[in-house]
Enzyme design. Structure first.
Site, PDB file in Angstrom:
ATOM      1  N   ASN A 214       0.856  -1.201   0.000  1.00 16.12           N
ATOM      2  CA  ASN A 214       0.000   0.000   0.000  1.00 16.12           C
ATOM      3  C   ASN A 214       0.883   1.240   0.000  1.00 16.12           C
ATOM      4  OD1 ASN A 214       0.467   0.911   2.881  1.00 16.12           O
ATOM      5  ND2 ASN A 214      -0.258  -1.183   3.220  1.00 16.12           N
ATOM      6  N   ASP A 311      -4.188  -9.649  13.387  1.00 15.95           N
ATOM      7  CA  ASP A 311      -4.317  -8.227  13.719  1.00 15.95           C
ATOM      8  C   ASP A 311      -3.352  -7.955  14.880  1.00 15.95           C
ATOM      9  OD1 ASP A 311      -5.097  -5.740  14.846  1.00 15.95           O
ATOM     10  OD2 ASP A 311      -7.042  -5.919  13.880  1.00 15.95           O
ATOM     11  N   LYS A 342     -13.405   1.355  16.355  1.00 13.98           N
ATOM     12  CA  LYS A 342     -12.129   0.644  16.565  1.00 13.98           C
ATOM     13  C   LYS A 342     -11.661   0.775  18.006  1.00 13.98           C
ATOM     14  CE  LYS A 342     -10.291   0.288  11.972  1.00 13.98           C
ATOM     15  NZ  LYS A 342      -9.926   1.046  10.819  1.00 13.98           N
TER      16      LYS A 342
HETATM   17  O1  PMT Z   1       2.859   6.151   6.439  1.00 14.14           O
HETATM   18  P1  PMT Z   1       2.280   7.493   6.031  1.00 14.14           P
HETATM   19  O2  PMT Z   1       2.380   7.738   4.546  1.00 14.14           O
HETATM   20  O3  PMT Z   1       2.870   8.641   6.829  1.00 14.14           O
HETATM   21  O4  PMT Z   1       0.699   7.485   6.341  1.00 14.14           O
HETATM   22  C1  PMT Z   1       0.251   7.418   7.673  1.00 14.14           C
HETATM   23  C2  PMT Z   1      -0.918   6.440   7.847  1.00 14.14           C
HETATM   24  C3  PMT Z   1      -2.140   6.942   7.084  1.00 14.14           C
HETATM   25  C4  PMT Z   1      -0.508   5.050   7.376  1.00 14.14           C
HETATM   26  C5  PMT Z   1      -1.197   6.417   9.387  1.00 14.14           C
HETATM   27  O5  PMT Z   1      -1.527   7.716   9.827  1.00 14.14           O
HETATM   28  C6  PMT Z   1      -2.316   5.451   9.761  1.00 14.14           C
HETATM   29  O6  PMT Z   1      -3.480   5.790   9.806  1.00 14.14           O
HETATM   30  N1  PMT Z   1      -1.935   4.184  10.043  1.00 14.14           N
HETATM   31  C7  PMT Z   1      -2.866   3.073  10.291  1.00 14.14           C
HETATM   32  C8  PMT Z   1      -3.211   2.473   8.977  1.00 14.14           C
HETATM   33  C9  PMT Z   1      -4.166   1.331   9.096  1.00 14.14           C
HETATM   34  O7  PMT Z   1      -3.887   0.268   8.637  1.00 14.14           O
HETATM   35  O8  PMT Z   1      -5.292   1.579   9.710  1.00 14.14           O
HETATM   36  P2  PMT Z   1      -6.469   0.509   9.971  1.00 14.14           P
HETATM   37  O9  PMT Z   1      -7.636   1.356  10.295  1.00 14.14           O
HETATM   38  O10 PMT Z   1      -6.590  -0.461   8.838  1.00 14.14           O
HETATM   39  O11 PMT Z   1      -5.976  -0.300  11.229  1.00 14.14           O
HETATM   40  C10 PMT Z   1      -6.292   0.059  12.558  1.00 14.14           C
HETATM   41  C11 PMT Z   1      -5.130  -0.162  13.484  1.00 14.14           C
HETATM   42  O12 PMT Z   1      -4.847  -1.546  13.572  1.00 14.14           O
HETATM   43  C12 PMT Z   1      -3.837   0.505  13.083  1.00 14.14           C
HETATM   44  O13 PMT Z   1      -3.215   0.958  14.253  1.00 14.14           O
HETATM   45  C13 PMT Z   1      -3.043  -0.619  12.435  1.00 14.14           C
HETATM   46  O14 PMT Z   1      -1.635  -0.425  12.577  1.00 14.14           O
HETATM   47  C14 PMT Z   1      -3.509  -1.837  13.238  1.00 14.14           C
HETATM   48  N2  PMT Z   1      -3.507  -3.088  12.485  1.00 14.14           N
HETATM   49  C15 PMT Z   1      -4.328  -3.274  11.428  1.00 14.14           C
HETATM   50  C16 PMT Z   1      -4.356  -4.501  10.779  1.00 14.14           C
HETATM   51  C17 PMT Z   1      -3.526  -5.525  11.215  1.00 14.14           C
HETATM   52  N3  PMT Z   1      -3.500  -6.689  10.625  1.00 14.14           N
HETATM   53  N4  PMT Z   1      -2.708  -5.340  12.252  1.00 14.14           N
HETATM   54  C18 PMT Z   1      -2.690  -4.128  12.898  1.00 14.14           C
HETATM   55  O15 PMT Z   1      -1.931  -3.963  13.861  1.00 14.14           O
END
Ligand code: PMT
Length: 399
Positions: A214, A311, A342
Site C-alpha cells: 500500500n 491483527d 475501533k
Molecule cells: O505512512 P504514512 O504515509 O505517513 O501514512 C500514515 C498512515 C495513514 C498510514 C497512518 O496515519 C495510519 O493511519 N496508520 C494506520 C493504517 C491502518 O492500517 O489503519 P487501519 O484502520 O486499517 O488499522 C487500525 C489499526 O490496527 C492501526 O493501528 C493498524 O496499525 C492496526 N492493524 C491493522 C491490521 C492488522 N493486521 N494489524 C494491525 O496492527
C-alpha cells in the site's frame, strides 16, 4: 527527514568552533540550527580561524563572531559571562583533543574555554580528531572525566579521516548534531518508558517479484518514533520497507510482511510500556506465494486466493499484561464513527484517526484523537508537529 521550523525556536545557542578541519562542517551546522528556529552566536578559537573565516559564520548566523576575551563590545568587557548567561545551550563542534583536555582540567585561557567554565547552561561537545589522538589514553581519560562532569558527548563517528587514515574520530555529521540538540531540548515526558511501534506498509508476496502492498510512506510512524525518543522513551520501531533512515536514537527492526511484523512485535512486547500501531498492515495475504515467477501463459485469468493476516494491534491489546495501546484508524469516510468503533471494539485507550486522502504518503496530516473523554481534533500540520502533540496527549493520559 525534514524538520519542523519550530523545534528550536526561541532557543539561543552558543556554538563554539575550535581548530580542526571539521570546522568547515560547522558552517552547515549553523545553517541547520537556524533552519530549526534557533538564534545562533558563534565563538571561535584563534586556531579555528585558520580553517574557516569568522566572516563565514557571521554571514550564516547573522551575528558578529566572538573571538577575543578582551572584546569591548560588552560595556563591562564580560562577554564570557554575558554570552553564557543568555544561552539555552553551549555546543562545541568540532571539539579538538586539546580543547577537550582544557575542558577536563578547567582551563580558561581563551574566550571559548572561559565561557565553558563560566556557563550555567548545558554543554554539548562533538569531538573531532585523528583516530590515534582519540584513542590516546589521555583523551579517553578526559572524555570519562567530562562525562562525569555532566557534559554531553556527541560521537565521534567512525570512518575515513581527513589525514587519509580510517578509524574513530570523525566529527558526527551536522544533521546528527542538530538532531541531537533538538532532542536534548525537548521535555522528557516519556522518560523511562519503553515504546514498541509499527510503521510503514507491509508487503505480501504473490511470487518472487510481485506482491500486495500500500502507499504508506512511514512518515507518520517515523515522526512519532522520533517524538517518543525526544521525549526520553526507549523506542523500538518495527518497520515495513520505507525510504527513510531510522530517527536518531531509535532502534529499527526491518520487516516485510504482516506475519514478520507480528512476530517482531510479539517478541518485544513483554518489556513494553506503550505500543503504538501506525503501520498500514495488509489485512490479507496470498494463501500461496508462488516459488517461481508466474508466467502470463500459465492461466488466462488467474484467481488470487487470500487469507487473513493476524491483527497485531488486537493481539497486543488483548494480552493479559497489555501495554498502553495506541491505535491508528485510517478511513476514507465517516472517520468519527469508524475510529470510535475501533477504539471500543479493540478496547484501546487512545485512537488517532485520519482520512487517508488527508495524510497517507504526504508530509502533512489532519488527525483527531479519540479517547474516553471524546474527540480531540488537531489542526492540520506537518507530521512532526502532530507527532509532538500526540506524544504530549499520550504523556498526559499516562499521568
Ligand atoms: O505512512 P504514512 O504515509 O505517513 O501514512 C500514515 C498512515 C495513514 C498510514 C497512518 O496515519 C495510519 O493511519 N496508520 C494506520 C493504517 C491502518 O492500517 O489503519 P487501519 O484502520 O486499517 O488499522 C487500525 C489499526 O490496527 C492501526 O493501528 C493498524 O496499525 C492496526 N492493524 C491493522 C491490521 C492488522 N493486521 N494489524 C494491525 O496492527
Amino acid at each position: 527527514m525534514g524538520k519542523s521550523m519550530t523545534e528550536l525556536s526561541g532557543k539561543r545557542i552558543v556554538l563554539g568552533v575550535t581548530g580542526g578541519i571539521a570546522a568547515y562542517k560547522s558552517a552547515e551546522l549553523v545553517r541547520l540550527l537556524i533552519k530549526a528556529g534557533a538564534e545562533v552566536h558563534v565563538v571561535m578559537t584563534e586556531n579555528a580561524t585558520r580553517f574557516v573565516t569568522p566572516l563565514t559564520f557571521q554571514a550564516l548566523s547573522g551575528h558578529p563572531v566572538w573571538l577575543d576575551p578582551w572584546d569591548d563590545r560588552r560595556a563591562n568587557s564580560m562577554s564570557h559571562i554575558e554570552l553564557s548567561r543568555s544561552a539555552d545551550a553551549l555546543l562545541v563542534a568540532p571539539a579538538t583533543a586539546n580543547f577537550l583536555a582544557k575542558l577536563a582540567h578547567g582551563l580558561a585561557d581563551d574566550l571559548l574555554s572561559t565561557l565553558c567554565l563560566a556557563r550555567d547552561c548545558p554543554l554539548l561537545v562533538a569531538p573531532a580528531m585523528n583516530r590515534q589522538m582519540w584513542q590516546n589514553p589521555a583523551t579517553q581519560r578526559n572524555i570519562v572525566r567530562l562525562q562525569e562532569d555532566g557534559l554531553h558527548i556527541l560521537g565521534p563517528d567512525d570512518g575515513v579521516q581527513a589525514c587519509g587514515e580510517v578509524g574513530e574520530g570523525r566529527m558526527v555529521e551536522p544533521e546528527t548534531i542538530c538532531e541531537a540538540l533538538i532532542s536534548f531540548m525537548q521535555p522528557k515526558v516519556l522518560a523511562g518508558k519503553r515504546v514498541v511501534m509499527t510503521a510503514g506498509p507491509t508487503y505480501e508476496p504473490i511470487d518472487p517479484v510481485r506482491g500486495i502492498t500500500n502507499i504508506s510512506s512511514g512518515k507518520m510512524g517515523y515522526a512519532l518514533a522520533r517524538a517518543c525518543a525526544h521525549a526520553g522513551a526507549a523506542v523500538e520501531l518495527v518497520s515495513g520497507s520505507v525510504e527513510m533512515d531510522a530517527p536518531y536514537g531509535v532502534v529499527r527492526v526491518s520487516v516485510r510482511t504482516a506475519l514478520e511484523m507480528h512476530q517482531a512485535v510479539m517478541a518485544r512486547i513483554a518489556q513494553a510500556d506503550i505500543f503504538i500501531g501506525v503501520a498500514a498492515v495488509a489485512d490479507f495475504r496470498p494463501r500461496h506465494a508462488a516459488e517461481n515467477k508466474l508466467k502470463k501463459t500459465q492461466v488466462a485469468s488467474p484467481v488470487l486466493e487470500l487469507e487473513q493476516n493476524p491483527d497485531i494491534l488486537a493481539d497486543v491489546a488483548s494480552l493479559p499484561a497489555a501495554p498502553f495501546c495506541v491505535g491508528f484508524a485510517a478511513e476514507s469516510q465517516d472517520l468519527e464513527t469508524y475510529a470510535e468503533d475501533k477504539r471500543k471494539r479493540k478496547r484501546l485507550p487512545l485512537v488517532v484517526g485520519n482520512l487517508v486522502q488527508d495524510g497517507m504518503g504526504g508530509d502533512e496530516n489532519t488527525v483527531t484523537l479519540f479517547d474516553a473523554r471524546g474527540a480531540h481534533p488537531l489542526p492540520r500540520a506537518s507530521k512532526q508537529v502532530l507527532a509532538a502533540a500526540i506524544v504530549h496527549h499520550l504523556a498526559e493520559m499516562l499521568g
